[in-house]
Design a protein around this motif. Structure first.
Motif, PDB file in Angstrom:
ATOM      1  N   ARG A  67      55.044  39.370 -28.832  1.00 33.76           N
ATOM      2  CA  ARG A  67      54.673  40.362 -29.840  1.00 33.76           C
ATOM      3  C   ARG A  67      53.301  40.925 -29.486  1.00 33.76           C
ATOM      4  NH1 ARG A  67      57.097  38.543 -35.267  1.00 33.76           N
ATOM      5  NH2 ARG A  67      58.604  36.939 -34.713  1.00 33.76           N
ATOM      6  N   PHE A  68      53.176  42.228 -29.558  1.00 31.36           N
ATOM      7  CA  PHE A  68      51.912  42.895 -29.268  1.00 31.36           C
ATOM      8  C   PHE A  68      51.536  43.791 -30.441  1.00 31.36           C
ATOM      9  CE2 PHE A  68      53.687  41.863 -25.170  1.00 31.36           C
ATOM     10  CZ  PHE A  68      52.595  41.627 -24.326  1.00 31.36           C
ATOM     11  N   PRO A  69      50.251  43.861 -30.789  1.00 33.45           N
ATOM     12  CA  PRO A  69      49.846  44.836 -31.805  1.00 33.45           C
ATOM     13  C   PRO A  69      49.975  46.244 -31.231  1.00 33.45           C
ATOM     14  CG  PRO A  69      47.916  43.829 -30.812  1.00 33.45           C
ATOM     15  CD  PRO A  69      49.119  43.070 -30.287  1.00 33.45           C
ATOM     16  N   GLY A  74      50.670  49.626 -24.455  1.00 32.52           N
ATOM     17  CA  GLY A  74      50.799  49.714 -23.004  1.00 32.52           C
ATOM     18  C   GLY A  74      51.062  48.367 -22.367  1.00 32.52           C
ATOM     19  N   SER A  75      50.411  47.333 -22.879  1.00 35.59           N
ATOM     20  CA  SER A  75      50.633  45.974 -22.357  1.00 35.59           C
ATOM     21  C   SER A  75      52.040  45.495 -22.680  1.00 35.59           C
ATOM     22  CB  SER A  75      49.603  45.013 -22.950  1.00 35.59           C
ATOM     23  OG  SER A  75      48.297  45.367 -22.560  1.00 35.59           O
ATOM     24  N   ALA A  76      52.542  45.883 -23.847  1.00 38.43           N
ATOM     25  CA  ALA A  76      53.903  45.496 -24.233  1.00 38.43           C
ATOM     26  C   ALA A  76      54.915  46.072 -23.255  1.00 38.43           C
ATOM     27  CB  ALA A  76      54.196  45.978 -25.647  1.00 38.43           C
ATOM     28  N   LEU A  77      54.756  47.353 -22.923  1.00 35.01           N
ATOM     29  CA  LEU A  77      55.689  47.968 -21.986  1.00 35.01           C
ATOM     30  C   LEU A  77      55.517  47.396 -20.585  1.00 35.01           C
ATOM     31  CD1 LEU A  77      57.936  49.937 -21.503  1.00 35.01           C
ATOM     32  CD2 LEU A  77      56.262  51.770 -21.234  1.00 35.01           C
ATOM     33  N   VAL A 116      58.207  42.985 -28.631  1.00 35.55           N
ATOM     34  CA  VAL A 116      58.100  43.820 -29.826  1.00 35.55           C
ATOM     35  C   VAL A 116      56.659  44.283 -30.032  1.00 35.55           C
ATOM     36  CG1 VAL A 116      58.184  43.738 -32.363  1.00 35.55           C
ATOM     37  CG2 VAL A 116      60.086  42.857 -31.044  1.00 35.55           C
ATOM     38  N   ILE A 117      56.507  45.514 -30.496  1.00 34.00           N
ATOM     39  CA  ILE A 117      55.221  46.048 -30.918  1.00 34.00           C
ATOM     40  C   ILE A 117      55.177  45.982 -32.440  1.00 34.00           C
ATOM     41  CG2 ILE A 117      53.757  48.107 -31.032  1.00 34.00           C
ATOM     42  CD1 ILE A 117      55.074  48.985 -28.383  1.00 34.00           C
ATOM     43  N   GLU A 118      54.100  45.424 -32.989  1.00 36.64           N
ATOM     44  CA  GLU A 118      53.974  45.278 -34.438  1.00 36.64           C
ATOM     45  C   GLU A 118      52.859  46.163 -34.977  1.00 36.64           C
ATOM     46  OE1 GLU A 118      55.601  40.889 -35.414  1.00 36.64           O
ATOM     47  OE2 GLU A 118      53.613  40.926 -34.481  1.00 36.64           O
TER      48      GLU A 118
END
Length: 318
Positions: free
Chosen positions: A279-281, A286-289, A302-304
């Protein structure tokens, strides 16, 4: 205006940035949602890279993502199944993305979020879980059948394994050693994706497998086709053209309220774990992708979003 994360031109990660977008009122059959979570998928970076220009046209700058969960803030004409304040999830409407504070969904491709399902889990139902659900519908395998899944360690793969096992299907999941636990946790048989994976499958299913679900494409798809028993179905989301040439097909994605509701009920009662592992804020979109683009992430990313002090996205912007 709402803040969004996307890309300004086709290319690599350097084309990604945050920018403001104007959110129009919902059209007929549409709803606007304040986003609580957005699913991150390999298709997102492939669209950014321009490899899907023929099938996914975009207007630049384009917001990344195509699945979210959130709260309805506005409903368009001819929408009767959703009201302002409803907690929902679904696929973003054409021309809209998911990595954003608010977005537009088609009501026909949205569903109510059960109270027992988290925002993060709901956000990944449309793509990964929905694809797995539709794939098993297309394969139509009976209990006791043997299913071979290539690329079994990702979000779609683990959802497929879980759903198939719940139906009494024996599953051979081909994945890297790093994803062995993710495969075996579903009750499936892990097969190392190294050079000898086909030999291992042949030893486990000497009469041939009863179905193949491919998430890899290329040479592994070709080899998997030869491991089937005569007449066994083969479907691929990695290369539907090659699958068709091999006597199979792609997955017929339905993306309907009925399908999403059915999958959400499985998540709510504990039958299906959407396998959200990172999970990323929103600030680290960009880090999530990047985590997904690396190819090493197991399960779903997931982006939260934190909406503790938000303005109503249905209100006109400056």
């Amino acid at each position: 205006m709402v803040l969004a994360y996307g890309f300004t031109e086709y290319g690599g990660p350097q084309t990604q940035s945050f920018f403001d977008v104007s959110l129009p009122p919902p059209g007929a059959g549409q709803i606007v949602v304040s986003v609580r979570a957005a699913g991150v998928n390999p298709a997102d970076w492939k669209v950014r890279a321009g490899t899907r220009k023929d099938t996914v046209p975009v207007t630049l700058p384009a917001v990344l993502g195509r699945e979210v969960s959130g709260v309805v803030t506005s409903v368009g004409p001819r929408v009767t199944e959703f009201d302002v304040g409803d907690e929902v999830f679904g696929s973003t409407a054409t021309g809209f993305g998911g990595y954003t504070e608010a977005t537009v969904l088609n009501a026909s491709q949205s569903a109510h979020k059960p109270a027992a399902v988290s925002w993060a889990d709901a956000a990944v139902i449309p793509v990964a879980c929905g694809t797995a659900f539709d794939a098993l519908h297309d394969l139509d395998l009976a209990a006791g059948a043997t299913l071979l899944v290539l690329g079994a360690g990702g979000g779609v793969g683990t959802s497929t394994l879980t759903l198939a096992r719940a139906r009494g299907i024996t599953v051979l999941g081909v994945a890297s050693a790093a994803k062995q636990d993710a495969v075996e946790e579903t009750g499936s048989l892990w097969v190392d994706s190294g050079d000898l994976w086909a030999d291992a499958v042949a030893a486990l299913a000497p009469s041939g497998v009863d179905g193949v679900f491919d998430l890899v494409g290329g040479e592994p798809l070709q080899r998997a086709a030869s491991l089937r028993r005569p007449g066994a179905p083969l479907i691929s989301i990695a290369d539907s053209v090659a699958a068709t040439e091999l006597g199979g097909s792609g997955v017929e994605r339905r993306r309907t309220t009925a399908v999403f509701t059915a999958v959400a009920e499985l998540v709510a009662d504990g039958s299906l774990d959407p396998a959200v592992r990172q999970r990323f804020p929103f600030e680290q979109a960009g880090s999530a992708l990047a985590a997904v683009e690396s190819g090493h992430s197991a399960g779903k990313v997931v982006i939260e979003f934190d909406h503790a002090s938000e303005a109503d996205p249905s209100e006109p912007g400056d």
